[in-house]
Design an enzyme around this catalytic site. Structure first.
Site, PDB file in Angstrom:
ATOM      1  N   ASP A 129       3.751   8.207  -2.833  1.00 35.33           N
ATOM      2  CA  ASP A 129       3.197   8.842  -1.631  1.00 35.33           C
ATOM      3  C   ASP A 129       4.046   8.582  -0.385  1.00 35.33           C
ATOM      4  O   ASP A 129       4.973   7.768  -0.417  1.00 35.33           O
ATOM      5  CB  ASP A 129       1.748   8.370  -1.404  1.00 35.33           C
ATOM      6  CG  ASP A 129       1.569   6.869  -1.548  1.00 35.33           C
ATOM      7  OD1 ASP A 129       2.592   6.150  -1.572  1.00 35.33           O
ATOM      8  OD2 ASP A 129       0.423   6.406  -1.627  1.00 35.33           O
TER       9      ASP A 129
ATOM     10  N   ASP B 113     -11.402   1.099  -1.813  1.00 36.09           N
ATOM     11  CA  ASP B 113     -12.351   2.147  -2.199  1.00 36.09           C
ATOM     12  C   ASP B 113     -11.951   2.796  -3.528  1.00 36.09           C
ATOM     13  O   ASP B 113     -12.504   3.820  -3.919  1.00 36.09           O
ATOM     14  CB  ASP B 113     -12.436   3.226  -1.100  1.00 36.09           C
ATOM     15  CG  ASP B 113     -11.095   3.860  -0.797  1.00 36.09           C
ATOM     16  OD1 ASP B 113     -10.087   3.493  -1.463  1.00 36.09           O
ATOM     17  OD2 ASP B 113     -11.023   4.714   0.099  1.00 36.09           O
TER      18      ASP B 113
ATOM     19  N   HIS C   1      -8.901   3.995  -4.263  1.00 36.44           N
ATOM     20  CA  HIS C   1      -7.850   5.021  -4.242  1.00 36.44           C
ATOM     21  C   HIS C   1      -6.576   4.514  -4.916  1.00 36.44           C
ATOM     22  O   HIS C   1      -6.279   3.320  -4.894  1.00 36.44           O
ATOM     23  CB  HIS C   1      -7.597   5.570  -2.835  1.00 36.44           C
ATOM     24  CG  HIS C   1      -6.858   4.682  -1.893  1.00 36.44           C
ATOM     25  ND1 HIS C   1      -7.421   4.142  -0.757  1.00 36.44           N
ATOM     26  CD2 HIS C   1      -5.572   4.253  -1.890  1.00 36.44           C
ATOM     27  CE1 HIS C   1      -6.520   3.427  -0.115  1.00 36.44           C
ATOM     28  NE2 HIS C   1      -5.396   3.471  -0.771  1.00 36.44           N
TER      29      HIS C   1
ATOM     30  N   GLU D 241      -7.819   9.962  -2.426  1.00 30.59           N
ATOM     31  CA  GLU D 241      -9.010   9.409  -1.788  1.00 30.59           C
ATOM     32  C   GLU D 241     -10.288   9.808  -2.532  1.00 30.59           C
ATOM     33  O   GLU D 241     -10.307  10.778  -3.289  1.00 30.59           O
ATOM     34  CB  GLU D 241      -9.075   9.905  -0.339  1.00 30.59           C
ATOM     35  CG  GLU D 241      -7.899   9.443   0.535  1.00 30.59           C
ATOM     36  CD  GLU D 241      -8.026   7.997   1.011  1.00 30.59           C
ATOM     37  OE1 GLU D 241      -8.626   7.171   0.297  1.00 30.59           O
ATOM     38  OE2 GLU D 241      -7.511   7.697   2.106  1.00 30.59           O
TER      39      GLU D 241
HETATM   40  C1  GLP Z   1      -1.996   2.198   0.350  1.00 29.33           C
HETATM   41  C2  GLP Z   1      -1.084   2.846  -0.701  1.00 29.33           C
HETATM   42  C3  GLP Z   1      -1.585   2.569  -2.102  1.00 29.33           C
HETATM   43  C4  GLP Z   1      -1.896   1.094  -2.258  1.00 29.33           C
HETATM   44  C5  GLP Z   1      -3.006   0.704  -1.298  1.00 29.33           C
HETATM   45  C6  GLP Z   1      -3.420  -0.750  -1.422  1.00 29.33           C
HETATM   46  O1  GLP Z   1      -3.049   2.996   0.735  1.00 29.33           O
HETATM   47  N1  GLP Z   1      -0.962   4.261  -0.519  1.00 29.33           N
HETATM   48  O2  GLP Z   1      -0.594   2.981  -3.032  1.00 29.33           O
HETATM   49  O3  GLP Z   1      -2.303   0.813  -3.575  1.00 29.33           O
HETATM   50  O4  GLP Z   1      -2.514   0.926   0.008  1.00 29.33           O
HETATM   51  O5  GLP Z   1      -2.562  -1.545  -0.682  1.00 29.33           O
HETATM   52  P1  GLP Z   1      -2.486  -3.101  -0.749  1.00 29.33           P
HETATM   53  O6  GLP Z   1      -1.688  -3.421  -1.977  1.00 29.33           O
HETATM   54  O7  GLP Z   1      -1.761  -3.501   0.486  1.00 29.33           O
HETATM   55  O8  GLP Z   1      -3.865  -3.623  -0.819  1.00 29.33           O
END
Ligand code: GLP
Length: 241
Positions: A67, A136, A138, A143
Site C-alpha cells: 500500500d 481493527d 485491517h 478497511e
Molecule cells: C498500517 C499499514 C498496515 C499495517 C498496520 C499495522 O495501517 N497499512 O500494513 O499492518 O498499519 O501497523 P503496526 O505494525 O505499526 O501496528
C-alpha cells in the site's frame, strides 16, 4: 493456518526473517509482497543483518508492497516508498528496477490501481506475502467492510487507522485521508502468507480474526481460508488464543 509462538518481539522478528530467508534461498527469483507499519521493522533489520553476513542474496527478487498513502510523494518521510527504502531496500542488494510500491501521486486513481494489478500479474503473482495487522483487523489498508473481491483500489482510511498511524507523523502534520492498497483478492492469491504480530493491544483482534467468523468487518479473518497461512506472534499478541 500455522501459529508460531515467539517469546518476544526479537524472537518474532528472527522467526519471520527465517521464513522469508528460506523462501529466497529456495527461489532466488522470488516475488515478495512486503508490508509497512512498526511490526515488520525488526524482521527487515534481521534480514539486513544476514545479508551483511553474506547469508542471503536479494539481487534477483522482485518486491511488491501492499500500500501507499494517496498524495504523498516518494520523498516524503512518511511515504511507504521512503519507509521501505529506509528500513530495508537501502541496506540490501535488491535491484531498484524490481521494487514496486503503488504510486501515491498518480492523480488518476483508477489507472494507478489497474497498473498495479498488472505489476502483480506480470511478476507471476506473489510467492510470499508479509503482513501486519491493524487493531481493527485491517491488512494493507483494506478497511472493515471492504469487499473481499477487490484488487488494488483507493480507500478512505477510517478514523481508527488515521489515529493509529498519527504516531509516525510530526506534530501538526496530518495523516492522509486516503490510500492505495492491494486488495484482499490479490493477497489471497499469494502462494504463502506470513503475518507478524506483537503486543497486547493486538491480542483481541488476533482472537477475533482467526478464531471467530470470517467476515468483511474483520478483513484479516479471510486468511483462515488461505491454504498456506502462517502467523508468527509474540506471547502478548497470542495471549488470548
Ligand atoms: C498500517 C499499514 C498496515 C499495517 C498496520 C499495522 O495501517 N497499512 O500494513 O499492518 O498499519 O501497523 P503496526 O505494525 O505499526 O501496528
Amino acid at each position: 493456518m500455522v501459529i508460531v509462538r515467539a517469546k518476544d518481539y526479537q524472537d518474532m522478528s528472527r522467526k519471520a526473517a527465517n521464513i522469508i530467508s528460506a523462501q529466497v534461498i529456495m527461489k532466488p527469483k522470488a516475488v515478495l509482497g512486503l508490508a509497512t507499519g512498526g511490526t515488520p521493522v525488526g524482521t527487515y533489520a534481521q534480514l539486513i543483518d544476514w545479508y551483511k553476513k553474506g547469508d542471503i542474496d536479494f539481487s534477483q527478487i522482485t518486491t511488491i508492497n501492499l500500500d501507499e498513502y494517496r498524495g504523498l510523494p516518494k520523498t516524503h518521510e512518511q511515504s511507504y516508498w521512503y519507509f521501505m527504502h529506509e528500513q530495508f531496500f537501502n541496506h540490501v542488494n535488491v535491484d531498484e528496477s524490481r521494487i514496486n510500491v503503488p504510486d501515491g501521486m498518480n492523480p488518476d486513481s483508477e489507472k494507478a490501481c489497474r497498473e498495479y494489478d498488472n505489476v502483480i500479474r506480470e511478476a507471476g503473482g506473489i510467492d510470499l506475502q508479509l503482513l501486519g495487522i491493524g487493531v481493527d483487523g485491517h491488512i494493507g489498508f483494506n478497511e472493515p467492510g471492504n469487499a473481499f473481491e477487490l484488487e488494488t483500489h483507493c480507500v478512505d482510511l477510517t478514523e481508527q487507522t488515521i489515529k493509529s498511524n498519527q504516531r509516525f507523523f510530526g506534530d501538526g502534520e496530518s495523516v492522509p485521508k486516503q490510500a492505495y492498497t492491494m486488495g484482499i483478492k490479490s493477497i489471497m492469491q499469494a502462494r504463502k502468507v506470513l503475518m507478524v504480530v506483537n503486543g497486547k493491544e493486538k491480542a483481541e483482534i488476533v482472537k477475533k480474526a482467526f478464531f471467530g467468523p470470517v467476515t468483511p468487518e474483520i478483513q484479516a479473518s479471510i486468511l483462515q481460508m488461505h491454504p498456506d497461512f502462517t502467523i508468527v506472534g509474540d506471547e502478548e499478541a497470542l495471549s488470548l488464543i
